[in-house]
Every structure is written in C-alpha cells, then in structure tokens.
Write a protein that holds these residues in place. Structure first.
Motif, PDB file in Angstrom:
ATOM      1  N   ASN A 185       3.442   3.260  10.415  1.00 33.49           N
ATOM      2  CA  ASN A 185       2.413   3.309   9.496  1.00 33.49           C
ATOM      3  C   ASN A 185       0.913   3.156  10.125  1.00 33.49           C
ATOM      4  O   ASN A 185       0.999   2.683  11.211  1.00 33.49           O
ATOM      5  CB  ASN A 185       2.422   2.100   8.327  1.00 33.49           C
ATOM      6  N   LYS A 186      -0.099   3.558   9.271  1.00 33.73           N
ATOM      7  CA  LYS A 186      -1.418   3.368   9.842  1.00 33.73           C
ATOM      8  C   LYS A 186      -1.735   4.259  11.111  1.00 33.73           C
ATOM      9  O   LYS A 186      -2.469   4.078  11.745  1.00 33.73           O
ATOM     10  CB  LYS A 186      -1.799   1.867  10.465  1.00 33.73           C
ATOM     11  N   TYR A 192      -2.376   4.361   3.766  1.00 37.27           N
ATOM     12  CA  TYR A 192      -3.711   4.302   3.176  1.00 37.27           C
ATOM     13  C   TYR A 192      -4.453   5.537   2.907  1.00 37.27           C
ATOM     14  O   TYR A 192      -5.350   5.703   1.818  1.00 37.27           O
ATOM     15  CB  TYR A 192      -4.675   3.167   3.974  1.00 37.27           C
ATOM     16  N   TYR A 193      -4.370   6.290   3.876  1.00 31.24           N
ATOM     17  CA  TYR A 193      -5.310   7.686   3.760  1.00 31.24           C
ATOM     18  C   TYR A 193      -4.180   8.831   3.432  1.00 31.24           C
ATOM     19  O   TYR A 193      -4.539   9.859   3.445  1.00 31.24           O
ATOM     20  CB  TYR A 193      -5.655   8.131   5.226  1.00 31.24           C
ATOM     21  N   GLU A 194      -3.207   8.519   2.863  1.00 27.60           N
ATOM     22  CA  GLU A 194      -2.132   9.407   2.531  1.00 27.60           C
ATOM     23  C   GLU A 194      -1.635  10.535   3.277  1.00 27.60           C
ATOM     24  O   GLU A 194      -2.023  11.564   2.881  1.00 27.60           O
ATOM     25  CB  GLU A 194      -2.565   9.733   0.982  1.00 27.60           C
ATOM     26  N   ILE A 195      -1.662  10.266   4.474  1.00 28.65           N
ATOM     27  CA  ILE A 195      -1.274  11.305   5.578  1.00 28.65           C
ATOM     28  C   ILE A 195       0.130  11.281   5.820  1.00 28.65           C
ATOM     29  O   ILE A 195       0.970  10.062   5.960  1.00 28.65           O
ATOM     30  CB  ILE A 195      -2.093  11.229   6.736  1.00 28.65           C
ATOM     31  N   ASP A 203      -3.758   6.488  11.730  1.00 32.16           N
ATOM     32  CA  ASP A 203      -5.069   7.189  11.161  1.00 32.16           C
ATOM     33  C   ASP A 203      -6.099   6.663  12.077  1.00 32.16           C
ATOM     34  O   ASP A 203      -6.111   5.837  12.902  1.00 32.16           O
ATOM     35  CB  ASP A 203      -5.069   6.928   9.881  1.00 32.16           C
ATOM     36  N   GLY A 204      -7.089   7.444  12.194  1.00 31.18           N
ATOM     37  CA  GLY A 204      -8.231   7.063  12.985  1.00 31.18           C
ATOM     38  C   GLY A 204      -8.036   7.106  14.453  1.00 31.18           C
ATOM     39  O   GLY A 204      -7.098   8.015  14.778  1.00 31.18           O
ATOM     40  N   TYR A 208       2.865   8.148   9.611  1.00 30.07           N
ATOM     41  CA  TYR A 208       2.271   8.380   8.571  1.00 30.07           C
ATOM     42  C   TYR A 208       1.057   7.329   8.411  1.00 30.07           C
ATOM     43  O   TYR A 208       0.984   6.240   9.132  1.00 30.07           O
ATOM     44  CB  TYR A 208       3.128   8.379   7.240  1.00 30.07           C
ATOM     45  N   SER A 209       0.318   7.672   7.335  1.00 35.80           N
ATOM     46  CA  SER A 209      -0.779   6.615   6.797  1.00 35.80           C
ATOM     47  C   SER A 209      -0.543   6.362   5.325  1.00 35.80           C
ATOM     48  O   SER A 209      -1.042   7.613   4.543  1.00 35.80           O
ATOM     49  CB  SER A 209      -1.872   6.895   7.023  1.00 35.80           C
ATOM     50  N   THR A 262       0.781  -1.106  -0.174  1.00 33.22           N
ATOM     51  CA  THR A 262      -0.121  -0.100  -0.110  1.00 33.22           C
ATOM     52  C   THR A 262       0.850   1.113   0.071  1.00 33.22           C
ATOM     53  O   THR A 262       0.551   2.211  -0.607  1.00 33.22           O
ATOM     54  CB  THR A 262      -1.037   0.160   1.162  1.00 33.22           C
ATOM     55  N   SER A 263       1.900   1.242   0.942  1.00 34.10           N
ATOM     56  CA  SER A 263       2.783   2.353   0.862  1.00 34.10           C
ATOM     57  C   SER A 263       3.604   2.709  -0.458  1.00 34.10           C
ATOM     58  O   SER A 263       3.748   3.794  -1.050  1.00 34.10           O
ATOM     59  CB  SER A 263       3.839   2.347   2.071  1.00 34.10           C
TER      60      SER A 263
END
Ligand SMILES: Nc1nc2c(ncn2[C@@H]2O[C@H](COP(=O)(O)OP(=O)(O)OP(=O)(O)O)[C@@H](O)[C@H]2O)c(=O)[nH]1
Ligand SMILES: [Mg+2]
Length: 363
Positions: free
Chosen positions: A233-234, A274-277, A236-237, A271-272, A102-103
């Motif tokens: 990674n991940k 999946y959510y591109e942060i 997010d949320g 970073y994320s 994904t990354s």
C-alpha cells in the motif's frame, strides 16, 4: 461531627457531615422493561429477508456471554445455515497503520459498484484497542459506513482469541443468510489472529508497506505463507519507487516457498488506497483466484476443512472453559500449583490429581 480535616491545624477548611442516601431518587419511577426478544423463527425470517435491525440483534446475541442468549443464537445460526455459504470471504490483515481501514473503504466501494452487499467484520481480541478502532474506523470508512449495501460490525470484544474468532465465524453465517455476498474479515497483523482469520476465509490478503532496508524484516514467515495475495500500500508520491522495490523483494522471497495446497501462486502488487491507484488490479487478482480455486475444486475442499476445524475448535474452547471455570477445579489447581512450586510434587502428579478429580466426580 468529628473529621480529621476539621482539626485546628487546617484553618479555613471545614468538612460538613453528609446526608444519608435516600433509598430511591424517584420512588414512583417504574423500571422500563427491555423490548422482549423476537422468537427464533421471527429472527430467522427477518435475517433471511435482509432486515439489518434483526441481523444486528442476532449478532449481539452471538456475542453475548449470557448462556440463554447463547442458546437462542445457536438455534438461529443453525436455521440460517442452509441460506449461508454463498459469498466470497476475504481476510484482510496488515500491521497497524498499514492502511487497512482506508483500503477497505475503497475495496468495499469497488466490490459494491455492480450491486450486491458487503459485510465488514473484524477479529481483534484486545478489547482495549477495539474501543479505539470503532471510532477510528467510522471516520476512515466514511464512504462505506453510509453505503446502504454495507454492514460494518466491529470485533466482538473481550474473551480469548478462540472465542472472539468463533463469534466472528458465526456472524459470517448470519450475514450470508441475510444476503451479504461479500464478507471482509479484518484483523490487525501483529499476532495469532491471522491464523484465526485464515481459518474462516477463502482468500487471505496481506497488506504491506514499503519501508527502509530489508522489507521482509518483522514479517513472520507463517503469515506470508498464509497469504494468497500480498499488496504493498501507499504506492503514491515519492513512495512509488520504494513500493516497487518492496514488491520485487516479496516476489523473490515467495519463490522460495513451496506451492500452497491451493495450487495458486500468491501474487504481489502495489497500490494506493488513499489515492485509489491500482484498486481494480488488486480485485482482478482476487477474481482470478476465485476462478482458479473454483475450477480446481480447492474452494470446496478448503471450506469443508474449515468447517471441521471449527467443530474441534468449538469443542476445545467449551471444554477448556468448563474445566477452568469450575470452582472445585480452581481450588485444586491452586493447591496443586503450590505443591509443585514447593518441589513437593511433580507437575505430572499434580496434573493427574486435578484431572482425576474432574473426570471421576464428573465436575
Ligand atoms: N500516502 C498514503 N497514506 C495512506 C494510504 N492509505 C492509508 N494511508 C494513511 O495511513 C494512516 C493509517 O491508515 P488506516 O487506514 O487507519 O490504517 P489501519 O491499517 O486501518 O490502522 P489500524 O486501524 O490502526 O490497524 C492514515 O493516516 C491514512 O490516511 C495510502 O494509500 N497512501
Ligand atoms: Mg483500522
């Protein structure tokens, strides 16, 4: 015709006798010949022009176990060498599920945003997993796999880790000659393959996940020591807080390590994929690393060291193969092993017998 299942006790079951297999289904079928290989010069020309079909074909030769293909591949690599080297080689590792694929999809688009080309290679000595991950990566790298500037090649399958890694290293040369100025080498972070990737890249990125409890558990110290950057990674949320905590833990753990030979202190970011942060921040860090090691000269020192390493690695691999594949040696090893297990010879005496025979008879 007699058949055990035609016995009376199996009522309702009869096994008919078969017919002999005819010699050929279609005797008029002429076997189609495979397209002949282009010459070395044609291949080099195609690669340097950036022709993807020729590049793929050359990589297939690099991966081939056929000695004739190997010989051609070596010539092509040798001729491509003067055109290679002009790239950023980045190793990316992380445990299964860390989000590498994904990354790489978003990292890849990020580096390609201003043009250029990207080759994504992999080192995965377990051929079983490779079969699965080709499928997995096609769907997870969906944007990159259709990008005209990207060349994605799964890991060469089968063989020893050293052999698989050498092929990837050789593929880097071909890709660079074809104008790929960004090279990603992915490996699954579970064992020795990180060391192999580390020995062929300029920057080593370790993708981590925030978990529960001690974040540093299960990460081999050696792998952390190799990393030029650690990214969690991940983030997010409802995972952001835990990712930040993991970041703090990694930062403090890194402080205990001596400064690496590059003089660069590894950074830790969240970073994320999946959510591109936070993607731009990760690449800002990688850009700073390249500026730093190009300025202090470490970039060239490391590449020279790697070339030397691969020379010896190749010799070791070939010697090992030559020795263990020799039929006479196989036989002597079996005999020696039996004697050792039977306590009739020492390990050293048995080893000496086999080696003496190898060297004296020039096997
Ligand atoms: N929430 C969240 N999920 C993510 C993120 N990145 C990846 N994932 C999910 O995590 C799972 C694993 O992602 P992959 O990219 O396949 O991970 P991988 O490291 O390539 O895994 P292997 O190929 O099995 O080694 C997938 O279900 C992704 O959708 C992220 O940034 N945030
Ligand atoms: Mg993957």
């Amino acid at each position: 015709m007699h058949h055990p299942e035609n016995d009376d006790c199996y009522t309702g079951l009869t096994v008919n006798s078969g017919v002999a297999q005819p010699p050929s289904v279609n005797p008029y079928l002429v076997r189609r010949r495979r397209k002949p290989l282009p010459s070395v010069a044609e291949m080099v020309e195609g690669i340097v022009k950036g022709d993807v079909t020729t590049l793929s074909r050359a990589v297939t030769l690099v991966e081939s176990l056929n000695p004739e293909h190997q010989a051609i591949a070596q010539e092509v690599i040798e001729k491509c060498l003067p055109y290679s080297g002009n790239s950023r080689r980045i190793g990316i590792t992380g445990v299964p599920g860390a989000g590498k694929s994904t990354s790489i999809d978003v990292f890849g688009l990020h580096v390609l945003r201003d043009g250029g080309k990207l080759a994504v290679l992999a080192i995965d000595p377990s051929s079983e997993r490779t079969k699965g991950s080709i499928l997995g990566d096609k769907t997870r790298m969906e944007k990159l796999s259709v990008h005209p500037g990207a060349f994605i090649r799964p890991s060469p399958s089968a063989g020893s880790l050293g052999g698989v890694a050498r092929k990837t290293r050789e593929t880097i040369v071909l890709c660079e000659a074809a104008g790929y100025n960004n090279i990603f080498v992915e490996t699954v972070g579970v064992g020795q393959s990180e060391t192999a990737v580390h020995s062929m890249v300029d920057f080593f990125l370790l993708i981590q996940l925030a978990g529960t409890g001690d974040e540093l558990q299960g990460i081999k110290r050696g792998i952390m020591e190799m990393a030029d950057g650690i990214v969690i990674n991940k983030a997010d949320g409802d995972n952001i807080e835990r990712a930040n905590l993991a970041m703090a833990q990694f930062k403090s753990a890194l402080r205990l390590f001596p400064t690496p030979a590059s003089g660069w202190s590894p950074e830790v970011l969240t970073y994320s994929g999946y959510y591109e942060i936070g993607i731009a921040e990760v690449w800002k860090m990688i850009d700073s690393y390249f500026d730093f090691v190009k300025a202090n000269g470490y970039f060239d020192v490391k590449r020279a060291e790697q070339s030397r390493f691969w020379m010896y690695e190749t010799i070791n691999e070939q010697l090992h193969r030559h020795f263990y594949n020799n039929p006479r040696i196989k036989q002597l090893l079996a005999e020696g092993e039996a004697l050792v297990l039977d306590h009739r010879r020492t390990s050293f005496a048995a080893a000496k017998t086999v080696l003496d025979s190898y060297f004296e008879n020039k096997l």
